[in-house]
Scaffold this motif. Structure first.
Motif, PDB file in Angstrom:
ATOM      1  N   THR A 165       6.902   1.658   6.331  1.00 17.31           N
ATOM      2  CA  THR A 165       7.945   0.702   6.028  1.00 17.31           C
ATOM      3  C   THR A 165       8.545   1.041   4.711  1.00 17.31           C
ATOM      4  O   THR A 165       7.940   0.991   3.565  1.00 17.31           O
ATOM      5  CB  THR A 165       7.299  -0.635   6.074  1.00 17.31           C
ATOM      6  N   LEU A 166      10.013   0.962   4.464  1.00 12.01           N
ATOM      7  CA  LEU A 166      10.409   0.979   3.200  1.00 12.01           C
ATOM      8  C   LEU A 166      10.964  -0.414   2.731  1.00 12.01           C
ATOM      9  O   LEU A 166      11.578  -1.233   3.826  1.00 12.01           O
ATOM     10  CB  LEU A 166      11.902   1.959   3.405  1.00 12.01           C
ATOM     11  N   VAL A 167      10.523  -0.490   1.604  1.00 10.56           N
ATOM     12  CA  VAL A 167      10.782  -1.972   1.256  1.00 10.56           C
ATOM     13  C   VAL A 167      11.624  -1.929   0.232  1.00 10.56           C
ATOM     14  O   VAL A 167      11.635  -0.907  -0.752  1.00 10.56           O
ATOM     15  CB  VAL A 167       9.285  -2.714   0.304  1.00 10.56           C
ATOM     16  N   ARG A 168      12.954  -2.620   0.211  1.00  9.91           N
ATOM     17  CA  ARG A 168      14.060  -2.606  -0.696  1.00  9.91           C
ATOM     18  C   ARG A 168      13.926  -3.809  -1.866  1.00  9.91           C
ATOM     19  O   ARG A 168      14.073  -4.843  -1.401  1.00  9.91           O
ATOM     20  CB  ARG A 168      15.254  -2.414  -0.037  1.00  9.91           C
ATOM     21  N   PHE A 169      13.918  -3.454  -3.162  1.00 10.47           N
ATOM     22  CA  PHE A 169      14.018  -4.484  -4.172  1.00 10.47           C
ATOM     23  C   PHE A 169      15.430  -4.161  -4.798  1.00 10.47           C
ATOM     24  O   PHE A 169      16.258  -3.225  -4.528  1.00 10.47           O
ATOM     25  CB  PHE A 169      12.992  -4.076  -5.276  1.00 10.47           C
ATOM     26  N   ARG A 170      15.916  -5.180  -5.448  1.00  7.60           N
ATOM     27  CA  ARG A 170      17.169  -5.150  -6.143  1.00  7.60           C
ATOM     28  C   ARG A 170      17.085  -4.171  -7.258  1.00  7.60           C
ATOM     29  O   ARG A 170      16.192  -3.976  -8.150  1.00  7.60           O
ATOM     30  CB  ARG A 170      17.678  -6.468  -6.825  1.00  7.60           C
ATOM     31  N   ARG A 205       0.824  -1.252   0.116  1.00  8.33           N
ATOM     32  CA  ARG A 205       0.061   0.111  -0.021  1.00  8.33           C
ATOM     33  C   ARG A 205       0.918   1.144  -0.128  1.00  8.33           C
ATOM     34  O   ARG A 205       1.455   1.439   0.968  1.00  8.33           O
ATOM     35  CB  ARG A 205      -0.956   0.045   1.313  1.00  8.33           C
ATOM     36  N   LEU A 206       1.032   1.753  -1.182  1.00 14.22           N
ATOM     37  CA  LEU A 206       1.697   2.977  -1.181  1.00 14.22           C
ATOM     38  C   LEU A 206       1.181   4.306  -0.876  1.00 14.22           C
ATOM     39  O   LEU A 206      -0.038   4.393  -0.522  1.00 14.22           O
ATOM     40  CB  LEU A 206       2.347   3.163  -2.692  1.00 14.22           C
ATOM     41  N   ALA A 207       2.079   5.375  -0.634  1.00 12.70           N
ATOM     42  CA  ALA A 207       1.229   6.685   0.288  1.00 12.70           C
ATOM     43  C   ALA A 207       0.489   7.362  -0.684  1.00 12.70           C
ATOM     44  O   ALA A 207      -0.360   7.989  -0.093  1.00 12.70           O
ATOM     45  CB  ALA A 207       2.838   7.438   0.681  1.00 12.70           C
ATOM     46  N   ASP A 208       0.648   7.293  -2.099  1.00 13.83           N
ATOM     47  CA  ASP A 208      -0.158   8.097  -2.971  1.00 13.83           C
ATOM     48  C   ASP A 208      -1.529   7.090  -3.098  1.00 13.83           C
ATOM     49  O   ASP A 208      -2.200   7.469  -4.226  1.00 13.83           O
ATOM     50  CB  ASP A 208       0.467   8.299  -4.315  1.00 13.83           C
ATOM     51  N   ARG A 251       7.719   3.008  -0.113  1.00 15.09           N
ATOM     52  CA  ARG A 251       7.245   3.313   1.022  1.00 15.09           C
ATOM     53  C   ARG A 251       5.868   2.651   1.021  1.00 15.09           C
ATOM     54  O   ARG A 251       5.049   3.072   0.238  1.00 15.09           O
ATOM     55  CB  ARG A 251       7.326   4.908   1.529  1.00 15.09           C
ATOM     56  N   ASP A 252       5.444   1.644   1.886  1.00 16.39           N
ATOM     57  CA  ASP A 252       4.302   0.949   2.402  1.00 16.39           C
ATOM     58  C   ASP A 252       3.998   1.946   3.519  1.00 16.39           C
ATOM     59  O   ASP A 252       4.737   2.302   4.340  1.00 16.39           O
ATOM     60  CB  ASP A 252       4.409  -0.369   2.580  1.00 16.39           C
TER      61      ASP A 252
END
Length: 78
Positions: free
Chosen positions: A34-39, A10-13, A45-46
């Motif tokens: 929560t910051l979600v990190r991908f490669r 669920r993103l902020a926008d 930001r969730d």
């Protein structure tokens, strides 16, 4: 243990992002979000706290290594 195929971030926008947990490297608490990190990507930001995402990702094998971090062991190299 049944592996979950996808989760919905669920993103902020107010957008939703369908994500395969295997593509996530780690998650980091940032206040109530929560910051979600991908490669190879910047963090996403969730709007939910890390503890809520932890419940969604525990079936995918994610491990809490610190009160602020949740990692995908399948993505660890060292």
């Amino acid at each position: 243990m049944t592996q979950q195929r996808h989760i919905l971030l669920r993103l902020a926008d107010r957008r939703r992002l369908v994500t395969d947990p295997r593509d996530i490297y780690f998650l980091e608490a940032d206040g109530d979000d929560t910051l979600v990190r991908f490669r190879g990507k910047e963090r996403v930001r969730d709007v939910r706290p890390l503890s809520e995402l932890e419940k969604l990702l525990e079936s995918a094998g994610f491990v809490r290594i610190h009160r602020s971090y949740l990692v995908n062991p399948a993505r660890l190299q060292e």
